[in-house]
Design a protein around this motif. Structure first.
Motif, PDB file in Angstrom:
ATOM      1  N   ASP A  82      -3.126   3.829   0.819  1.00 42.95           N
ATOM      2  CA  ASP A  82      -3.869   2.979   1.741  1.00 42.95           C
ATOM      3  C   ASP A  82      -3.667   1.509   1.377  1.00 42.95           C
ATOM      4  O   ASP A  82      -2.910   1.176   0.442  1.00 42.95           O
ATOM      5  CB  ASP A  82      -5.346   3.365   1.788  1.00 42.95           C
ATOM      6  CG  ASP A  82      -6.078   3.146   0.458  1.00 42.95           C
ATOM      7  OD1 ASP A  82      -5.563   2.415  -0.407  1.00 42.95           O
ATOM      8  OD2 ASP A  82      -7.174   3.710   0.296  1.00 42.95           O
ATOM      9  N   ALA A  83      -4.338   0.614   2.070  1.00 43.77           N
ATOM     10  CA  ALA A  83      -4.121  -0.821   1.876  1.00 43.77           C
ATOM     11  C   ALA A  83      -4.658  -1.322   0.547  1.00 43.77           C
ATOM     12  O   ALA A  83      -4.373  -2.457   0.159  1.00 43.77           O
ATOM     13  CB  ALA A  83      -4.756  -1.601   3.024  1.00 43.77           C
ATOM     14  N   GLU A  84      -5.441  -0.515  -0.163  1.00 43.83           N
ATOM     15  CA  GLU A  84      -5.936  -0.889  -1.487  1.00 43.83           C
ATOM     16  C   GLU A  84      -5.062  -0.330  -2.598  1.00 43.83           C
ATOM     17  O   GLU A  84      -5.333  -0.564  -3.777  1.00 43.83           O
ATOM     18  CB  GLU A  84      -7.372  -0.384  -1.679  1.00 43.83           C
ATOM     19  CG  GLU A  84      -8.420  -1.211  -0.949  1.00 43.83           C
ATOM     20  CD  GLU A  84      -8.325  -1.042   0.560  1.00 43.83           C
ATOM     21  OE1 GLU A  84      -8.286   0.114   1.020  1.00 43.83           O
ATOM     22  OE2 GLU A  84      -8.277  -2.058   1.269  1.00 43.83           O
ATOM     23  N   GLY A  85      -4.041   0.445  -2.242  1.00 41.04           N
ATOM     24  CA  GLY A  85      -3.139   0.988  -3.245  1.00 41.04           C
ATOM     25  C   GLY A  85      -3.486   2.383  -3.721  1.00 41.04           C
ATOM     26  O   GLY A  85      -2.840   2.904  -4.640  1.00 41.04           O
ATOM     27  N   THR A  86      -4.491   3.023  -3.123  1.00 45.79           N
ATOM     28  CA  THR A  86      -4.866   4.383  -3.521  1.00 45.79           C
ATOM     29  C   THR A  86      -3.951   5.390  -2.842  1.00 45.79           C
ATOM     30  O   THR A  86      -3.787   5.353  -1.619  1.00 45.79           O
ATOM     31  CB  THR A  86      -6.325   4.677  -3.148  1.00 45.79           C
ATOM     32  OG1 THR A  86      -7.176   3.746  -3.831  1.00 45.79           O
ATOM     33  CG2 THR A  86      -6.713   6.092  -3.541  1.00 45.79           C
ATOM     34  N   LEU A  87      -3.356   6.285  -3.617  1.00 45.38           N
ATOM     35  CA  LEU A  87      -2.468   7.308  -3.066  1.00 45.38           C
ATOM     36  C   LEU A  87      -3.301   8.360  -2.347  1.00 45.38           C
ATOM     37  O   LEU A  87      -4.083   9.085  -2.971  1.00 45.38           O
ATOM     38  CB  LEU A  87      -1.646   7.961  -4.178  1.00 45.38           C
ATOM     39  CG  LEU A  87      -0.786   7.039  -5.055  1.00 45.38           C
ATOM     40  CD1 LEU A  87       0.069   7.868  -6.011  1.00 45.38           C
ATOM     41  CD2 LEU A  87       0.091   6.121  -4.213  1.00 45.38           C
ATOM     42  N   LEU A  88      -3.122   8.462  -1.036  1.00 40.18           N
ATOM     43  CA  LEU A  88      -3.862   9.452  -0.246  1.00 40.18           C
ATOM     44  C   LEU A  88      -3.116  10.774  -0.169  1.00 40.18           C
ATOM     45  O   LEU A  88      -3.735  11.836  -0.101  1.00 40.18           O
ATOM     46  CB  LEU A  88      -4.131   8.904   1.158  1.00 40.18           C
ATOM     47  CG  LEU A  88      -4.962   7.623   1.237  1.00 40.18           C
ATOM     48  CD1 LEU A  88      -5.165   7.220   2.694  1.00 40.18           C
ATOM     49  CD2 LEU A  88      -6.296   7.791   0.534  1.00 40.18           C
TER      50      LEU A  88
END
Length: 406
Positions: A82-88
């Protein structure tokens, strides 16, 4: 960049400028080179909810179909953050996924470079551009057996950053075709999002037009005229026209000719000269966008400097720094523009000095406008631990300025 921030291999072969800047950001944020895994940002229940609600959920099956199988066949991984860098989502063979677990490259982990050090997804988020990071270019030593290529994905309607598509694997990825494949898949995803998007609504009042202005870091304004129905007209204005548009955009109620002249000219400017400039500008923008009596922009205005001002007012310093691409029309000497430029820069600078955030201060002192900011270097030294590899860089820059100022 200080050699203390580089591996011996990097010093031997040289380091790309964008990678060196990312290492500096990683060090300033306090990332430990020996850190084994990326931090977990979402546990399983929260991860499921985040994935279900995320706009990229619509295109994940498509990406897995067109890219996921390809990367599995070559022993690599596909990830969507996502745009915060968390791998979804992270896809690959079971064996490769187990190997990735050792460095924390798992669903729910965060790979923003301020948390996980230099990596392709994090660099793509930080720069808004394609990113390729090979083995030794990673900041953390645990990740240096891997290479990765990533590109941002944007909302086709608003251009808002939605996330990053990444491919991570071994040396086989280090070929130009990898980045081309990732980029093509991302553009396909954006096209699919556009196909399912509702038609843009036309504003109910006024001309139905909207002006999008970019002034930060530009000597000449970039203008996009949006008609509200998906049709865009882009143009670059002359320096004088850029100044006029900037001043009118900052005065929604409008300005008389005399008021505009005072803000525009360092010395008394002839009214005929100003009228001629306004007539030429009206020819570029159209009668429906530039009104008179008083002079004003007859359409809603969206501007990059206005966004930074709003983010500062909301206390969102990180977003403000991310959006600050440089001073407002940096070479303009128009008194009104100088006031805009200095006011925004001073507000941002004061917020940084109060923040005690070394990575944000480092972003300022790395820039062309902030590299000689003595007070910012001193503030940065006050919050950078003595053991940090950033300390040598900060001390060196302070010594340089001491010598120059002496």
């Amino acid at each position: 960049m200080a050699t203390a921030l580089m591996t011996p291999e990097a010093r031997a072969r040289g380091m790309r400028a964008e990678v060196a800047a990312s290492w500096e950001r990683s060090a300033a944020a306090g990332v430990d080179v020996t850190q084994q895994e990326a931090p977990i940002a979402l546990d399983a229940p929260d991860l499921r909810g985040q994935r279900e609600a995320h706009p990229l959920a619509r295109v994940f099956p498509l990406l897995d179909d067109v890219l996921g199988q390809e990367v599995r066949d070559c022993g690599a991984l596909m990830a969507l953050a996502d745009a915060e860098g968390t791998l979804l989502w992270v896809c690959g063979t079971p064996e490769r996924l187990r190997e990735a677990e050792r460095i924390g490259f798992v669903e729910g982990s965060n790979w923003d470079e301020r948390l996980a050090g230099t990596n392709a997804p994090g660099l793509a988020l930080a720069t808004g551009r394609d990113a390729v990071i090979t083995r030794g270019e990673h900041f953390r030593s645990a990740v240096r057996a891997w290479s990765c290529a990533a590109t941002p994905i944007h909302d086709p309607g608003t251009n808002r950053l939605l996330g990053v598509l990444d491919v991570t694997g071994g040396d086989a990825l280090v070929v130009p075709q990898t980045m081309a494949m990732v980029r093509a898949a991302a553009r396909l995803a954006e096209a699919e999002l556009a196909r399912h998007a509702p038609p843009p609504s036309r504003p109910d009042r006024g001309t139905g037009l909207r002006l999008v202005l970019e002034l930060l870091g530009h000597d000449e304004a970039l203008v996009c005229v949006d008609d509200g129905r998906g049709r865009l007209h882009r143009l670059r204005l002359s320096r004088r026209h850029s100044e006029i548009v900037a001043l009118l955009a900052s005065s929604p109620a409008g300005l008389t000719g005399d008021e505009l002249a005072v803000l525009l000219y360092e010395e008394d400017g002839g009214s005929s000269t100003l009228r001629a400039e306004l007539n030429r500008l009206r020819g570029l923008l159209g009668d429906e966008l530039l009104a008179s009596r008083p002079y004003r922009l007859a359409a809603p205005v969206v501007g990059d400097w206005l966004a930074v001002e709003a983010q500062l007012a909301a206390g969102d310093l990180r977003s403000a720094m991310r959006g600050y691409a440089g001073p407002v029309l940096p070479r303009s000497a128009a008194p009104g523009v100088v006031r805009m430029r200095e006011g925004l820069a001073a507000s941002l600078r004061q917020a940084l000095l109060r923040s005690r955030e070394p990575d944000l201060m480092s972003a300022w002192t790395r820039s062309g406008w902030g590299r000689d900011d003595y007070d910012m270097w001193l503030a940065q030294r006050a919050v950078v631990p003595a053991a940090s590899p950033m300390r040598a860089l900060v001390d060196g820059q302070i010594a340089r300025l001491d010598a120059e100022l002496a």
